[in-house]
Enzyme design. Structure first.
Site, PDB file in Angstrom:
ATOM      1  N   ASP A  87       0.804  -1.261   0.077  1.00  0.00           N
ATOM      2  CA  ASP A  87      -0.060   0.083   0.072  1.00  0.00           C
ATOM      3  C   ASP A  87       0.808   1.403  -0.068  1.00  0.00           C
ATOM      4  OD1 ASP A  87      -2.349   1.647   0.356  1.00  0.00           O
ATOM      5  OD2 ASP A  87      -2.092   1.617   2.614  1.00  0.00           O
ATOM      6  N   ASP A  90      -0.475   4.786   1.052  1.00  0.00           N
ATOM      7  CA  ASP A  90      -0.764   5.718   2.103  1.00  0.00           C
ATOM      8  C   ASP A  90      -0.697   5.015   3.581  1.00  0.00           C
ATOM      9  OD1 ASP A  90      -1.255   7.820   0.146  1.00  0.00           O
ATOM     10  OD2 ASP A  90      -3.233   7.251  -0.048  1.00  0.00           O
ATOM     11  N   ASP A 108      -2.322  -0.690   5.763  1.00  0.00           N
ATOM     12  CA  ASP A 108      -2.887  -0.296   7.254  1.00  0.00           C
ATOM     13  C   ASP A 108      -4.167  -0.317   7.361  1.00  0.00           C
ATOM     14  OD1 ASP A 108      -2.813   1.773   5.276  1.00  0.00           O
ATOM     15  OD2 ASP A 108      -3.180   3.225   6.920  1.00  0.00           O
TER      16      ASP A 108
END
Length: 176
Positions: free
Chosen positions: A8, A10, A133
């Site tokens: 990922d 961000d 996240d």
């Protein structure tokens, strides 16, 4: 054939927490710490509801994100043994598409265009591992998920957690 990893952007290779804190201070004159954010979610992280979404819909937000500490060296190291794909649910924030691509060109120039995936729903991703996240992305993932520590996921423990890039490397290299 190398195993594959979806990484990922961000909150994993791009430090959005730092950007949120910095932009909030810039716009509202109040400096909060990372510790303040712990356990909050993106909707209620600051007294002004929706400020995170407002920032994410502002031109320049994604292009100026700081790089997560250790991310560049970790991704380069992982590329020795894994096929790396940068995966971002960029469709949620239309301004982010070009900015994220430019950000990757500047900060991760060694990632080729064939290994960058911008999508709306990460449940279509079919790699061996995913480092993310957000619980919603990890819960639907069919491979081995690694939850990268973030203020909004501290109360979850049903995925293997990595608090930093050194821990991600240790988990992945131990699995070779």
């Amino acid at each position: 054939m190398k195993k594959t990893i979806a990484i990922d952007m961000d909150g994993v290779i791009a430090d959005v927490e730092e950007q949120f804190l910095s932009w909030y201070h810039r716009d509202y004159g109040v400096r909060y710490t990372r510790e303040y954010l712990i356990g909050l979610n993106e909707d209620n992280a600051f007294p002004e509801r929706g400020v995170i979404r407002k920032f994410a819909h502002t031109a320049g937000f994604f292009q100026t994100l700081p790089v997560m500490p250790g991310a560049v060296d970790a991704v380069k190291r992982l590329m020795d043994n894994f096929e790396i794909y940068i995966v971002s649910a960029a469709m949620e924030f239309p301004l982010s598409l070009g900015e994220k691509l430019e950000w990757l060109k500047v900060n991760f120039p060694f990632i080729g265009w064939k290994n960058i995936i911008f999508c709306g729903d990460k449940s279509i991703i079919n790699t061996d591992y995913m480092v993310d996240d957000h619980i919603r992305n990890l819960d639907s993932f069919k491979g081995k998920p690694i939850m990268f520590h973030a203020f909004h996921n501290v109360s979850y423990d049903h995925h293997v957690r990595a608090n930093n890039w050194n821990e991600v490397i240790a988990l992945l290299e131990a699995d070779l």
